[in-house]
Design a protein around this motif. Structure first.
Motif, PDB file in Angstrom:
ATOM      1  N   TYR A  11       0.835  -1.204   0.000  1.00 46.42           N
ATOM      2  CA  TYR A  11       0.000   0.000   0.000  1.00 46.42           C
ATOM      3  C   TYR A  11       0.867   1.250   0.000  1.00 46.42           C
ATOM      4  CZ  TYR A  11      -2.798   3.821   1.844  1.00 46.42           C
ATOM      5  OH  TYR A  11      -3.394   5.053   2.036  1.00 46.42           O
ATOM      6  N   GLN A  12       0.567   2.139  -0.946  1.00 44.27           N
ATOM      7  CA  GLN A  12       1.250   3.429  -0.995  1.00 44.27           C
ATOM      8  C   GLN A  12       0.238   4.473  -1.437  1.00 44.27           C
ATOM      9  OE1 GLN A  12       4.428   3.852  -3.886  1.00 44.27           O
ATOM     10  NE2 GLN A  12       5.567   5.237  -2.537  1.00 44.27           N
ATOM     11  N   PRO A  13      -0.089   5.439  -0.590  1.00 43.77           N
ATOM     12  CA  PRO A  13      -1.078   6.449  -0.957  1.00 43.77           C
ATOM     13  C   PRO A  13      -0.536   7.364  -2.045  1.00 43.77           C
ATOM     14  CG  PRO A  13      -0.030   7.037   1.100  1.00 43.77           C
ATOM     15  CD  PRO A  13       0.463   5.656   0.756  1.00 43.77           C
ATOM     16  N   VAL A  14      -1.446   7.936  -2.827  1.00 42.15           N
ATOM     17  CA  VAL A  14      -1.014   8.791  -3.937  1.00 42.15           C
ATOM     18  C   VAL A  14      -0.242  10.004  -3.442  1.00 42.15           C
ATOM     19  CG1 VAL A  14      -2.799   8.062  -5.550  1.00 42.15           C
ATOM     20  CG2 VAL A  14      -3.284   9.915  -3.939  1.00 42.15           C
ATOM     21  N   GLY A  15      -0.491  10.416  -2.195  1.00 41.37           N
ATOM     22  CA  GLY A  15       0.241  11.554  -1.656  1.00 41.37           C
ATOM     23  C   GLY A  15       1.727  11.304  -1.531  1.00 41.37           C
ATOM     24  N   ALA A  16       2.119  10.016  -1.529  1.00 41.69           N
ATOM     25  CA  ALA A  16       3.540   9.675  -1.403  1.00 41.69           C
ATOM     26  C   ALA A  16       4.206   9.449  -2.756  1.00 41.69           C
ATOM     27  CB  ALA A  16       3.701   8.417  -0.546  1.00 41.69           C
ATOM     28  N   LEU A  17       3.446   9.567  -3.848  1.00 42.76           N
ATOM     29  CA  LEU A  17       3.997   9.321  -5.177  1.00 42.76           C
ATOM     30  C   LEU A  17       4.687  10.560  -5.714  1.00 42.76           C
ATOM     31  CD1 LEU A  17       0.944   7.458  -6.785  1.00 42.76           C
ATOM     32  CD2 LEU A  17       2.947   6.435  -5.680  1.00 42.76           C
ATOM     33  N   ASP A  18       5.464  10.371  -6.776  1.00 37.76           N
ATOM     34  CA  ASP A  18       6.067  11.528  -7.434  1.00 37.76           C
ATOM     35  C   ASP A  18       4.985  12.309  -8.171  1.00 37.76           C
ATOM     36  OD1 ASP A  18       5.981  10.710 -10.439  1.00 37.76           O
ATOM     37  OD2 ASP A  18       6.899   8.963  -9.480  1.00 37.76           O
ATOM     38  N   ALA A  19       5.316  13.531  -8.550  1.00 36.23           N
ATOM     39  CA  ALA A  19       4.320  14.450  -9.105  1.00 36.23           C
ATOM     40  C   ALA A  19       3.660  13.912 -10.370  1.00 36.23           C
ATOM     41  CB  ALA A  19       4.980  15.800  -9.395  1.00 36.23           C
ATOM     42  N   THR A  20       4.417  13.232 -11.224  1.00 37.18           N
ATOM     43  CA  THR A  20       3.861  12.733 -12.483  1.00 37.18           C
ATOM     44  C   THR A  20       2.826  11.644 -12.244  1.00 37.18           C
ATOM     45  OG1 THR A  20       5.909  13.249 -13.657  1.00 37.18           O
ATOM     46  CG2 THR A  20       4.419  11.656 -14.688  1.00 37.18           C
ATOM     47  N   ARG A  21       3.156  10.663 -11.404  1.00 36.28           N
ATOM     48  CA  ARG A  21       2.223   9.576 -11.123  1.00 36.28           C
ATOM     49  C   ARG A  21       0.993  10.090 -10.370  1.00 36.28           C
ATOM     50  NH1 ARG A  21       5.823   5.134  -8.269  1.00 36.28           N
ATOM     51  NH2 ARG A  21       3.828   3.995  -8.193  1.00 36.28           N
ATOM     52  N   ARG A  22       1.207  11.029  -9.493  1.00 37.99           N
ATOM     53  CA  ARG A  22       0.086  11.612  -8.749  1.00 37.99           C
ATOM     54  C   ARG A  22      -0.855  12.357  -9.688  1.00 37.99           C
ATOM     55  NH1 ARG A  22      -0.019  16.325  -5.043  1.00 37.99           N
ATOM     56  NH2 ARG A  22      -1.535  15.916  -3.386  1.00 37.99           N
ATOM     57  N   ALA A  23      -0.277  13.125 -10.612  1.00 38.78           N
ATOM     58  CA  ALA A  23      -1.096  13.859 -11.579  1.00 38.78           C
ATOM     59  C   ALA A  23      -1.865  12.904 -12.480  1.00 38.78           C
ATOM     60  CB  ALA A  23      -0.214  14.781 -12.418  1.00 38.78           C
ATOM     61  N   THR A  24      -1.239  11.789 -12.859  1.00 42.11           N
ATOM     62  CA  THR A  24      -1.909  10.789 -13.691  1.00 42.11           C
ATOM     63  C   THR A  24      -3.107  10.200 -12.954  1.00 42.11           C
ATOM     64  OG1 THR A  24       0.131  10.226 -14.847  1.00 42.11           O
ATOM     65  CG2 THR A  24      -1.635   8.592 -14.902  1.00 42.11           C
ATOM     66  N   PHE A  25      -2.913   9.873 -11.679  1.00 39.27           N
ATOM     67  CA  PHE A  25      -4.009   9.326 -10.872  1.00 39.27           C
ATOM     68  C   PHE A  25      -5.169  10.324 -10.790  1.00 39.27           C
ATOM     69  CE2 PHE A  25      -6.225   9.104  -6.826  1.00 39.27           C
ATOM     70  CZ  PHE A  25      -6.624   7.785  -6.784  1.00 39.27           C
ATOM     71  N   ILE A  26      -4.867  11.574 -10.496  1.00 32.67           N
ATOM     72  CA  ILE A  26      -5.916  12.590 -10.357  1.00 32.67           C
ATOM     73  C   ILE A  26      -6.639  12.775 -11.687  1.00 32.67           C
ATOM     74  CG2 ILE A  26      -6.338  15.040  -9.934  1.00 32.67           C
ATOM     75  CD1 ILE A  26      -3.961  14.935  -7.946  1.00 32.67           C
ATOM     76  N   SER A  27      -5.889  12.803 -12.787  1.00 26.43           N
ATOM     77  CA  SER A  27      -6.497  12.960 -14.111  1.00 26.43           C
ATOM     78  C   SER A  27      -7.437  11.798 -14.421  1.00 26.43           C
ATOM     79  CB  SER A  27      -5.402  13.053 -15.176  1.00 26.43           C
ATOM     80  OG  SER A  27      -5.962  13.093 -16.473  1.00 26.43           O
ATOM     81  N   ARG A  28      -6.997  10.581 -14.150  1.00 31.91           N
ATOM     82  CA  ARG A  28      -7.846   9.412 -14.400  1.00 31.91           C
ATOM     83  C   ARG A  28      -9.106   9.438 -13.539  1.00 31.91           C
ATOM     84  NH1 ARG A  28      -3.127   4.697 -14.469  1.00 31.91           N
ATOM     85  NH2 ARG A  28      -2.520   4.970 -16.668  1.00 31.91           N
TER      86      ARG A  28
END
Length: 233
Positions: A11-28
């Motif tokens: 488990y890894q929350p999106v808040g702990a991801l790098d900016a690109t992966r986090r932005a991809t998650f939010i966009s999806r």
């Protein structure tokens, strides 16, 4: 919500991801939210243009309006829980699709009544809901605050609202304008809470479940904004 995922391996929350992966998650997540709103709208258009909406509304209102309100809330809890517990993305999609269809059906009597008694209220409520959702989303995204603390209050508010609905069914009283205003406030808090979770707490592979949580909040706000607009006509 996040506590449920923390026991998952890796488990890894999106808040702990790098900016690109986090932005991809939010966009999806927001792409799926838009898709859910469009699917809901299309189903309603098809039901009304086919004429099916009117006998559906008559049958549903033949029971109790408060039971329809209760069904609206229970459907949200049921499908949101299903999406959060789903072990595959396919099951998340099943939960999202099931919830959109369930909400489209549950909304039918409210939309029929609004169409007859308050012309223009549906469009006005839709615009007001989108403006409210956009404003609250901006607050959650740009304020830098974590609104996860609202979770406990929302659980209590949901149980209290359901208790009022049950009491209304049992004792025959109507839930009026103040109840609608209170539920709009609950919906606003839910948008802040769920947006904060989208930004910080969902696992990276849960963007479908995240979109369902946001759709549930939008649907809740639209329901009670529309009821409020109808009460003013």
């Amino acid at each position: 919500m996040s506590e449920q995922y923390e026991s998952y391996v890796g488990y890894q929350p999106v808040g702990a991801l790098d900016a690109t992966r986090r932005a991809t998650f939010i966009s999806r997540t927001y792409q799926h939210l838009l898709g859910a709103i469009l699917a809901f709208t299309l189903i309603e258009v098809l039901l009304f243009r086919s004429g099916v909406a009117y006998p559906m509304a008559q049958a549903m209102l033949g029971t109790s309006w408060l039971l329809v309100l209760g069904g609206f809330m229970v459907a949200g809890w049921l499908f949101s829980g299903m999406a959060d517990r789903a072990e595959s993305r396919a099951m998340q999609y099943v939960a999202l699709a099931g919830y959109v269809v369930a909400e489209a059906i549950i909304f039918v009597p409210l939309l029929v009544i609004a169409d007859y008694t308050a012309p223009g209220a549906i469009q006005s409520a839709a615009v007001a809901t989108l403006i409210g959702f956009g404003g609250l989303t901006a607050i959650a995204m740009f304020s830098g605050r974590d609104f996860h603390f609202l979770g406990a209050a929302l659980k209590w508010a949901g149980m209290a609202a359901l208790a009022l609905i049950v009491c209304g069914v049992l004792f025959g009283f109507e839930l009026g304008t103040f109840f609608s205003v209170g539920m709009i406030a609950v919906a606003g808090a839910s948008i802040l809470y769920n947006t904060s979770n989208v930004l910080n707490r969902y696992p990276e592979d849960r963007y479908v479940a995240a979109s369902l949580s946001l759709f549930a909040s939008v649907a809740l706000m639209f329901w009670y904004v529309l009821r409020l607009f109808m009460s003013r006509r």
